[in-house]
Write a protein that holds these residues in place. Structure first.
Motif, short mmCIF file in Angstrom:
data_model
loop_
_atom_site.label_atom_id
_atom_site.label_comp_id
_atom_site.label_asym_id
_atom_site.label_seq_id
_atom_site.Cartn_x
_atom_site.Cartn_y
_atom_site.Cartn_z
N ARG A 187 82.15 -14.98 81.81
CA ARG A 187 81.89 -15.73 80.57
C ARG A 187 80.64 -16.56 80.81
O ARG A 187 80.68 -17.68 81.27
CB ARG A 187 83.08 -16.63 80.23
CG ARG A 187 84.25 -15.76 79.86
CD ARG A 187 85.27 -16.46 79.05
NE ARG A 187 86.30 -15.51 78.67
CZ ARG A 187 87.58 -15.79 78.58
NH1 ARG A 187 87.98 -17.01 78.85
NH2 ARG A 187 88.43 -14.88 78.24
N ASP B 59 86.23 -8.31 78.14
CA ASP B 59 87.68 -8.49 78.03
C ASP B 59 88.03 -9.00 76.63
O ASP B 59 87.25 -9.70 76.01
CB ASP B 59 88.20 -9.45 79.10
CG ASP B 59 87.78 -10.87 78.86
OD1 ASP B 59 88.57 -11.62 78.27
OD2 ASP B 59 86.66 -11.22 79.24
N VAL B 60 89.20 -8.61 76.17
CA VAL B 60 89.50 -8.74 74.74
C VAL B 60 89.61 -10.19 74.28
O VAL B 60 89.38 -10.51 73.13
CB VAL B 60 90.79 -7.98 74.37
CG1 VAL B 60 90.55 -6.50 74.48
CG2 VAL B 60 91.93 -8.38 75.26
N ILE B 61 89.95 -11.08 75.21
CA ILE B 61 90.12 -12.46 74.76
C ILE B 61 88.77 -13.11 74.52
O ILE B 61 88.59 -13.88 73.57
CB ILE B 61 90.96 -13.25 75.78
CG1 ILE B 61 92.33 -12.61 75.90
CG2 ILE B 61 91.07 -14.69 75.35
CD1 ILE B 61 93.10 -12.48 74.62
N SER B 62 87.78 -12.80 75.34
CA SER B 62 86.43 -13.31 75.06
C SER B 62 85.98 -12.84 73.70
O SER B 62 85.43 -13.62 72.90
CB SER B 62 85.43 -12.81 76.10
OG SER B 62 85.82 -13.15 77.39
N ARG C 41 87.83 -12.01 71.20
CA ARG C 41 88.59 -12.67 70.15
C ARG C 41 88.03 -14.05 69.89
O ARG C 41 87.91 -14.48 68.74
CB ARG C 41 90.06 -12.75 70.55
CG ARG C 41 90.90 -13.41 69.46
CD ARG C 41 92.24 -13.86 69.97
NE ARG C 41 92.17 -15.01 70.83
CZ ARG C 41 91.95 -16.25 70.42
NH1 ARG C 41 91.79 -16.49 69.13
NH2 ARG C 41 91.86 -17.23 71.27
N LYS C 42 87.65 -14.77 70.94
CA LYS C 42 87.15 -16.14 70.75
C LYS C 42 85.87 -16.12 69.94
O LYS C 42 85.70 -16.90 68.99
CB LYS C 42 86.90 -16.80 72.11
CG LYS C 42 88.17 -17.11 72.84
CD LYS C 42 87.95 -18.07 74.00
CE LYS C 42 89.30 -18.49 74.55
NZ LYS C 42 89.38 -18.58 75.96
N LEU D 163 89.50 -9.05 85.98
CA LEU D 163 90.01 -8.53 84.71
C LEU D 163 91.00 -7.42 84.99
O LEU D 163 90.75 -6.54 85.80
CB LEU D 163 88.86 -7.98 83.86
CG LEU D 163 87.79 -8.98 83.45
CD1 LEU D 163 86.74 -8.30 82.62
CD2 LEU D 163 88.40 -10.11 82.66
N THR E 4 90.68 -4.28 78.64
CA THR E 4 90.75 -5.16 79.80
C THR E 4 91.15 -6.56 79.36
O THR E 4 90.75 -7.04 78.30
CB THR E 4 89.39 -5.23 80.51
OG1 THR E 4 88.38 -5.38 79.52
CG2 THR E 4 89.14 -3.99 81.29
N ASP F 292 93.36 -16.23 81.01
CA ASP F 292 93.73 -16.68 79.67
C ASP F 292 95.22 -16.95 79.60
O ASP F 292 96.02 -16.27 80.23
CB ASP F 292 93.36 -15.61 78.63
CG ASP F 292 91.87 -15.56 78.40
OD1 ASP F 292 91.34 -14.45 78.27
OD2 ASP F 292 91.26 -16.64 78.35
#
Lengths: 501, 240
Positions: free
Chosen positions: A98, A134-137, A139-140, B23, B42, B47
């Protein structure tokens, strides 16, 4: 013979006419080609058109993308402070994947993907399937862009009716405007017979339901109470929507007439009004009364003068008094649900201050801001005043926005001939507001004069100070000169004396 | 030319993905009421777990799947994350570990076949960066290929990491018992890796042998609709 005209085979088609390639080399500057290629994309990603203005003439081959005016800081070229503030985890080097470069890659990809087809909303899943991260980055960043209206922002959303009105008018608009919109409660565009389906248990909501506009979810009362919603939402994100009200039919003319009579008799006592109308709750009466048309179709006539004034007062009271909750929500709603917290706060303050005050203050600030923008040098007093004006201005602009939306609501409903008396109410309110605004404007001008006077005097003082300093300097010079000459004279005398003696 | 030292650092290291960012590759294959949902992506382990249900709900809603999918997706993700975490306290052996990574995947209409060597010991490696460069260099137009490539690499690295945890455990147990078995254990632990000595056995050149060129060359193929349909039906028939 070296000719000035370039050989035809060498000249590249996209180069500028004054580029003379050398006779032997055939170097085509890549920058020339590149600059041509950039232009179409630059025009296609044209930025902010403010949210409530008439559309500009659209250039023939460019696609215009609308973004709200509070997001005009955005640019694809770099990262602004706003983004650093809202998504700190990308900029604090805590995690190697990130970082600003990754953020820019994700952000630019999402925006470009959306802009390829700006008329349809882009879902999170579409985006995350195409990005290497990665999917959460993802999403943010997606949520951030969505919240600031940089993606999935359709101008049709601007003309949304006020929140506290019937929910089915909103859902019917959803069904008609964005064709690709993933509305979970797809309802037929008929006002009366819209059904609302609960998002989690998929049952028809009967009595009351809870809607969250932030995530576009509808829950029936049971699911809401059970807490059957996603993690990340809280109960405060949901608003209660009464279904039984929405199911009722429109007000008939007879009912409207009864309502008006009752209002004239009972004034603010909505319970009695509701009794008089029969079949409608007091909230319904208030709601409908405010919705009554105030269009310009009806000419004002003198005979309705007294009744108009009375209605005037009542309307005023209704608009400003905090006892009637729908009107209070009317004041709050145009911007209270905006994702931008600043505008929400401004809306809240304006509701506290009241429409008239808010309007007047906004006018003052608008003039103050426009003058500040001209870049004249101002003293501290002035800038403070301007800041104060600015704060009030935002409130007033909300106030004028409130009036405008009231007007729209009125003109939206079909006009009825019995309500000619209502014509002047709007006008009276407008006149009152205008007068107040003029007052404040005059005050501002007065202050401006004082300000300029003070500046002049200040300048005079400075000049005098300079003159004084100059005089002092001269005096010193003279003094020194005299002293010197005096000394010289004294020495001259001494030497002469020596010489003599 | 001195031969490479055969003593490689066999100091065990805490389990983690041998990449710059930890990841986790997550694979979903859920079937509900005859509807099958397959996905691969991934996940960043740092989180919070609250993200799992949010993500599951979002996916279900965006793809307009029936409601039962959301819970199943969340469960599946959670299981895989827990499994990954269960490895985390343990140790794995690393050493001179060059592993072959094979790509053999089909994403929509693009078919990719490739093989290359990856340094398992390089904890700064970045499969995402590799995938992006791969797609750029080969001119792949379908944007869904990039994440699939990164995922495939990660998945294989994950499997190798799990294997090395197992071998580390074995070697520890063996150490307690017998002491003279180092060489056999070490050769076993680098089973997935290529022996560097063999790799550079050709002392005259570092260029790969000709017969291996085809294997190590990336191959990208764009399929037509019929071919895609044929492959899909074959794939579906296989597990059944």
């Amino acid at each position: 013979m070296a000719s000035t005209e370039p050989p035809a085979a060498v000249t590249p088609p996209s180069s500028k006419p004054n580029l003379l390639p050398l006779a032997s080399t055939t170097i085509i500057t890549p920058s020339a080609a590149a600059s041509v290629a950039v232009a179409p994309t630059a025009s296609s990603s044209s930025p902010a058109t403010p949210s409530v203005t008439t559309p500009r003439p659209i250039p023939s081959d460019a696609e215009v993308v609308h973004i709200p005016s509070y997001s005009c800081w955005f640019s694809l070229g770099d990262i602004s402070e706003c983004e650093i503030r809202c998504l700190p985890e990308f900029f604090d080097s805590r995690s190697p994947s990130r970082n600003p470069k990754a953020y820019k890659y994700i952000r630019d990809s999402i925006v470009k993907q959306f802009r390829r087809n700006p008329s349809s909303k882009i879902t999170f899943t579409e985006v995350r399937k195409t990005l290497v991260a990665d999917v959460i980055s993802i999403r943010k960043v997606y949520d951030f862009l969505d919240a600031w209206g940089l993606i999935n922002y359709s101008p049709a959303a601007l003309n949304k009716p006020l929140k506290w009105e019937d929910k089915d008018s909103k859902s019917s608009q959803h069904a008609t405007d964005s064709p690709a919109g993933p509305s979970s409660d797809s309802t037929p565009p008929v006002r009366e017979t819209s059904k609302r389906l609960c998002g989690s248990c998929k049952s028809v909501c009967s009595i009351a339901c809870f809607a969250s506009d932030k995530y576009d979810i509808t829950l029936c009362a049971r699911c809401f109470v059970r807490g059957n919603y996603r993690v990340g939402l809280s109960s405060s994100d949901f608003k209660r929507v009464e279904i039984s009200d929405e199911m009722k039919t429109d007000w008939t003319e007879k009912e409207t007439l009864q309502l008006l009579e009752a209002v004239m008799h009972y004034g603010d006592d909505w319970k009695k009004v509701a009794q008089h109308v029969g079949g409608r709750s007091d909230k319904d009466c208030i709601t409908h009364f405010i919705k009554l048309p105030m269009g310009e179709q009806f000419a004002s006539s003198a005979e309705f003068g007294s009744s108009i004034n009375k209605l005037n007062q009542m309307k005023d009271d209704n608009n400003i008094s905090s006892s009637s909750s729908p009107s209070k929500r009317l004041c709050l709603s145009p911007l209270a649900d905006a994702s931008n917290p600043i505008m929400a706060q401004a809306a809240f303050l304006s509701a506290l201050a009241g429409t008239g005050v808010a309007e007047a203050a906004a006018q003052a600030a608008v003039t103050a801001v426009s003058e500040m923008g001209q870049g004249e040098p101002k003293a501290d007093i002035r800038s403070l005043h301007g800041v104060q004006g600015l704060q009030d201005a935002s409130i007033t602009s909300n106030g004028s926005g409130i009036l405008k939306s009231v007007e729209e609501a009125h003109s939206g409903v079909n006009p009825k001939p019995e309500e000619k008396e209502k014509v002047n109410v709007e006008e009276e309110i407008r006149r009152v507001a205008e007068v107040q605004m003029k007052q404040i404007q005059e005050k501002i001008m007065h202050f401006e004069e004082i300000d300029s006077q003070i500046e002049k005097e200040w300048k005079q003082m400075e000049q005098m100070r300079d003159i004084l300093f100059y005089d002092q300097l001269n005096l010193l010079k003279h003094e020194r000169a005299i002293r010197k000459s005096g000394q010289q004279a004294a020495e001259g005398v001494r030497t002469q004396g020596d010489f003599v003696s | 030319m001195k031969p490479l030292p055969s003593t490689s650092s066999k100091t065990p290291v805490k389990f983690r993905m041998p990449t710059s960012e930890n990841l986790v590759p997550i694979r979903l294959d859920i079937e509900v009421d005859g509807q099958r949902f397959k996905d691969a992506f991934t996940w960043n382990l740092s989180d919070p777990d609250s993200e799992v249900s949010v993500f599951a709900k979002r996916t279900q809603k965006d793809l307009k799947l029936p409601l039962a999918f959301a819970t199943q997706i969340a469960q599946s993700i959670q299981t895989q994350l827990t499994e990954f975490r269960s490895y985390q306290g343990q140790e794995m052996l690393t050493g001179e570990k060059i592993v072959p990574i094979k790509l053999d995947l089909r994403v929509n209409h693009t078919l990719i076949k490739d093989q290359f060597l990856w340094d398992f010991n390089n904890f700064d490696s970045d499969p995402e960066e590799f995938a992006k460069t791969f797609c750029n260099d080969l001119g792949i137009e379908d944007p869904e290929v990039g994440p699939a490539v990164a995922f495939a690499i990660r998945e294989q690295l994950y499997e190798i990491a799990i294997q090395s945890v197992a071998t580390a455990r074995e070697s520890r147990n063996a150490k307690k018992g017998r002491r003279g078995e180092y060489s056999s254990i070490s050769s076993r632990s680098t089973g997935a890796a290529l022996d560097l000595m063999k790799l550079f056995s050709n002392r005259y050149s570092v260029v790969r042998k000709r017969k291996e060129w085809d294997v190590y060359e990336p191959m990208v193929d764009i399929l037509s609709n019929e071919e895609v349909n044929a492959l899909e039906s074959m794939e579906e028939r296989k597990p059944r």
